[in-house]
Design a protein around this motif. Sequence first.
Motif, PDB file in Angstrom:
ATOM      1  N   MET A 152       0.850  -1.180   0.000  1.00 11.74           N
ATOM      2  CA  MET A 152       0.000   0.000   0.000  1.00 11.74           C
ATOM      3  C   MET A 152       0.893   1.240   0.000  1.00 11.74           C
ATOM      4  O   MET A 152       1.800   1.371   0.800  1.00 11.74           O
ATOM      5  N   ASN A 153       0.626   2.160  -0.881  1.00 12.95           N
ATOM      6  CA  ASN A 153       1.408   3.382  -1.004  1.00 12.95           C
ATOM      7  C   ASN A 153       0.772   4.471  -0.150  1.00 12.95           C
ATOM      8  O   ASN A 153      -0.262   5.020  -0.500  1.00 12.95           O
ATOM      9  N   HIS A 154       1.394   4.780   0.987  1.00 15.22           N
ATOM     10  CA  HIS A 154       0.866   5.747   1.934  1.00 15.22           C
ATOM     11  C   HIS A 154       1.417   7.139   1.610  1.00 15.22           C
ATOM     12  O   HIS A 154       2.621   7.338   1.566  1.00 15.22           O
ATOM     13  N   VAL A 155       0.528   8.102   1.379  1.00 18.79           N
ATOM     14  CA  VAL A 155       0.928   9.470   1.078  1.00 18.79           C
ATOM     15  C   VAL A 155       0.916  10.260   2.379  1.00 18.79           C
ATOM     16  O   VAL A 155      -0.061  10.233   3.124  1.00 18.79           O
ATOM     17  N   THR A 156       1.989  10.975   2.662  1.00 22.19           N
ATOM     18  CA  THR A 156       2.093  11.746   3.903  1.00 22.19           C
ATOM     19  C   THR A 156       1.504  13.143   3.728  1.00 22.19           C
ATOM     20  O   THR A 156       1.334  13.634   2.609  1.00 22.19           O
ATOM     21  N   PHE A 157       1.214  13.789   4.858  1.00 22.11           N
ATOM     22  CA  PHE A 157       0.750  15.173   4.826  1.00 22.11           C
ATOM     23  C   PHE A 157       1.790  16.062   4.144  1.00 22.11           C
ATOM     24  O   PHE A 157       1.444  16.957   3.384  1.00 22.11           O
ATOM     25  N   GLU A 158       3.064  15.801   4.420  1.00 23.72           N
ATOM     26  CA  GLU A 158       4.125  16.593   3.805  1.00 23.72           C
ATOM     27  C   GLU A 158       4.075  16.484   2.279  1.00 23.72           C
ATOM     28  O   GLU A 158       4.233  17.485   1.581  1.00 23.72           O
ATOM     29  N   GLN A 159       3.843  15.272   1.774  1.00 20.90           N
ATOM     30  CA  GLN A 159       3.787  15.067   0.324  1.00 20.90           C
ATOM     31  C   GLN A 159       2.592  15.782  -0.292  1.00 20.90           C
ATOM     32  O   GLN A 159       2.687  16.376  -1.364  1.00 20.90           O
ATOM     33  N   ILE A 160       1.442  15.734   0.404  1.00 25.47           N
ATOM     34  CA  ILE A 160       0.245  16.416  -0.101  1.00 25.47           C
ATOM     35  C   ILE A 160       0.480  17.926  -0.124  1.00 25.47           C
ATOM     36  O   ILE A 160       0.157  18.601  -1.107  1.00 25.47           O
ATOM     37  N   LEU A 161       1.064  18.469   0.953  1.00 23.12           N
ATOM     38  CA  LEU A 161       1.334  19.907   1.006  1.00 23.12           C
ATOM     39  C   LEU A 161       2.331  20.320  -0.070  1.00 23.12           C
ATOM     40  O   LEU A 161       2.180  21.381  -0.691  1.00 23.12           O
ATOM     41  N   GLU A 162       3.316  19.496  -0.297  1.00 19.43           N
ATOM     42  CA  GLU A 162       4.314  19.800  -1.334  1.00 19.43           C
ATOM     43  C   GLU A 162       3.672  19.777  -2.720  1.00 19.43           C
ATOM     44  O   GLU A 162       3.922  20.644  -3.552  1.00 19.43           O
ATOM     45  N   ASP A 196       0.207  19.904  -3.508  1.00 15.47           N
ATOM     46  CA  ASP A 196      -0.982  20.732  -3.709  1.00 15.47           C
ATOM     47  C   ASP A 196      -0.913  22.111  -3.055  1.00 15.47           C
ATOM     48  O   ASP A 196      -1.750  22.969  -3.354  1.00 15.47           O
ATOM     49  N   GLY A 197       0.008  22.290  -2.124  1.00 13.32           N
ATOM     50  CA  GLY A 197       0.098  23.564  -1.416  1.00 13.32           C
ATOM     51  C   GLY A 197      -0.880  23.688  -0.268  1.00 13.32           C
ATOM     52  O   GLY A 197      -0.799  24.602   0.541  1.00 13.32           O
ATOM     53  N   LYS A 198      -1.839  22.755  -0.208  1.00  7.28           N
ATOM     54  CA  LYS A 198      -2.788  22.740   0.905  1.00  7.28           C
ATOM     55  C   LYS A 198      -3.275  21.325   1.156  1.00  7.28           C
ATOM     56  O   LYS A 198      -3.146  20.439   0.307  1.00  7.28           O
ATOM     57  N   LEU A 199      -3.845  21.159   2.329  1.00  2.00           N
ATOM     58  CA  LEU A 199      -4.305  19.858   2.797  1.00  2.00           C
ATOM     59  C   LEU A 199      -5.648  20.064   3.474  1.00  2.00           C
ATOM     60  O   LEU A 199      -5.820  21.016   4.241  1.00  2.00           O
ATOM     61  N   VAL A 200      -6.622  19.209   3.181  1.00  2.00           N
ATOM     62  CA  VAL A 200      -7.933  19.291   3.812  1.00  2.00           C
ATOM     63  C   VAL A 200      -8.211  17.939   4.458  1.00  2.00           C
ATOM     64  O   VAL A 200      -8.097  16.899   3.802  1.00  2.00           O
TER      65      VAL A 200
END
Length: 147
Positions: free
Chosen positions: A1-11, A13-17
């Motif tokens: 399973m490929n787990h995406v971190t908050f850091e990766q999402i912020l990098e 997309d620039g934002k995280l919801v």
Amino acid sequence: MNHVTFEQILERDGKLVYKTRGISMLPLLRQDRDLVVIEKKNNEPLKRFDVALYKRGEKYVLHRVINVKDGSYEIRGDNTFVMEHVPDDSVIGVLTEINRNGKSFRTDKPSYLRYVRFWNSIYPLRSVYHSCRKSLGRIKRKILRKS
């Protein structure tokens, strides 16, 4: 399973919801109900009363900046009584918006800023209340054990 971190999402997309978890930011944020919008931290230091997203070990934490120091922050949850010292480079994002029941509340609006100033101004009272309640609980448990 490929787990995406908050850091990766912020990098990316620039934002995280996401929906909040935990009770440390009550009454502002309510677990499993409120959606928060976190924007990627820029190079500027956070300001007093910003809500920072940072990592403590393997857990992500969303708590309020109480004091800004040189290269770090004193941070605590709105519903906690323990101050943490967090280096600036540990902060990955900052709260910019709260969505509750279909309504959006931005953290740069005057009504939100009034709430934050009020809630933090009564911290000493909340702290005394918390200490008294904790002490009374210990006394009650001792009495119940003796009976």
